[in-house]
Write a protein that holds these residues in place. Sequence first.
Motif, PDB file in Angstrom:
ATOM      1  N   VAL A 140      13.535  35.992  24.777  1.00  0.00           N
ATOM      2  CA  VAL A 140      13.766  37.400  24.450  1.00  0.00           C
ATOM      3  C   VAL A 140      12.445  38.166  24.391  1.00  0.00           C
ATOM      4  O   VAL A 140      12.328  39.277  24.937  1.00  0.00           O
ATOM      5  N   ASP A 157      16.665  36.152  32.129  1.00  0.00           N
ATOM      6  CA  ASP A 157      18.006  36.505  31.639  1.00  0.00           C
ATOM      7  C   ASP A 157      18.949  35.314  31.840  1.00  0.00           C
ATOM      8  O   ASP A 157      19.656  34.885  30.908  1.00  0.00           O
ATOM      9  N   HIS A 161      20.910  32.802  28.918  1.00  0.00           N
ATOM     10  CA  HIS A 161      22.335  32.469  28.842  1.00  0.00           C
ATOM     11  C   HIS A 161      22.570  30.975  29.037  1.00  0.00           C
ATOM     12  O   HIS A 161      23.410  30.373  28.357  1.00  0.00           O
ATOM     13  N   ASN A 203      18.124  43.794  27.088  1.00  0.00           N
ATOM     14  CA  ASN A 203      17.443  42.828  26.225  1.00  0.00           C
ATOM     15  C   ASN A 203      17.698  43.075  24.743  1.00  0.00           C
ATOM     16  O   ASN A 203      17.583  42.164  23.923  1.00  0.00           O
ATOM     17  N   HIS A 206      20.483  40.861  24.222  1.00  0.00           N
ATOM     18  CA  HIS A 206      20.017  39.477  24.099  1.00  0.00           C
ATOM     19  C   HIS A 206      19.472  39.214  22.695  1.00  0.00           C
ATOM     20  O   HIS A 206      19.740  38.166  22.091  1.00  0.00           O
ATOM     21  N   HIS A 228      27.472  42.240  24.403  1.00  0.00           N
ATOM     22  CA  HIS A 228      26.366  42.292  25.361  1.00  0.00           C
ATOM     23  C   HIS A 228      26.862  42.205  26.796  1.00  0.00           C
ATOM     24  O   HIS A 228      26.471  43.017  27.653  1.00  0.00           O
TER      25      HIS A 228
END
Length: 248
Positions: A140, A157, A161, A203, A206, A228
């Motif tokens: 992050v 990204d 995940h 973000n 995130h 999100h």
Amino acid sequence: MSATTPPAWARRPANLAKAVTAELVERIVRGVHPPGVALPREADLCETFSVSRTVIREAVKILQEKGLVQVRQGFGTLVTPPTNWDMLDELVLGVTIAEDESLAILDDLVVTRRLLESDMANVAARLADEETVERLRALVDRMDELVEDPLTYADHDRAFHDTIMQRSGNRIARGVVRSLEKQAINTARYMGRTEPALCVASNQGHRRVYERIAARDPAGAAEAMFTHITEAWLVRRTGRSAPVRLQR
């Protein structure tokens, strides 16, 4: 094309049956061969693609495995309805995404991904060790620095995940999400705009997920992930935060 010029099929280095299959999948998805209608006769397909009957039969077999056709005695090789198609198949999904101007298939993909990843975030929040929490924090923080570099940002990204999916331990759900995204990330309509402001907003989502996992809050992590993925897709889909609702 002149009579002496070999067709593109004959010049393709890839396996001929796979090449013919790919073309037929595209034609079926585009509606050239609509559901309920038989494919051209075997002899006609041989002539169309300049290949042997063996190649056509192998291609039809592959189409059957993908759920696109059904061979019926006396009726020929019938194209099946889209509800029968294997949408986890890379070729079928890729062509469907490419041909779907309405974005409905991408909406379905996002809904599926959202449900699976929300559940995996819930489990990850219960199982997360300090190493996982630290990796999420580092990703992050790094993404905050990468908002001007959309390609590298996208790599981080996906790593964010995937870290959560791996921590959940649900290999099947992770496999489904990765299979779906493998085709979608190659399309501009799924990736959407990539300007820095949108990366910043993404973000923030995130970070909320990370904070809930770090707090060992399963319900909060699931809700943060759900929100999100929803918000990020709506921005990519419409170019703005629009009141479009995806079915839960």
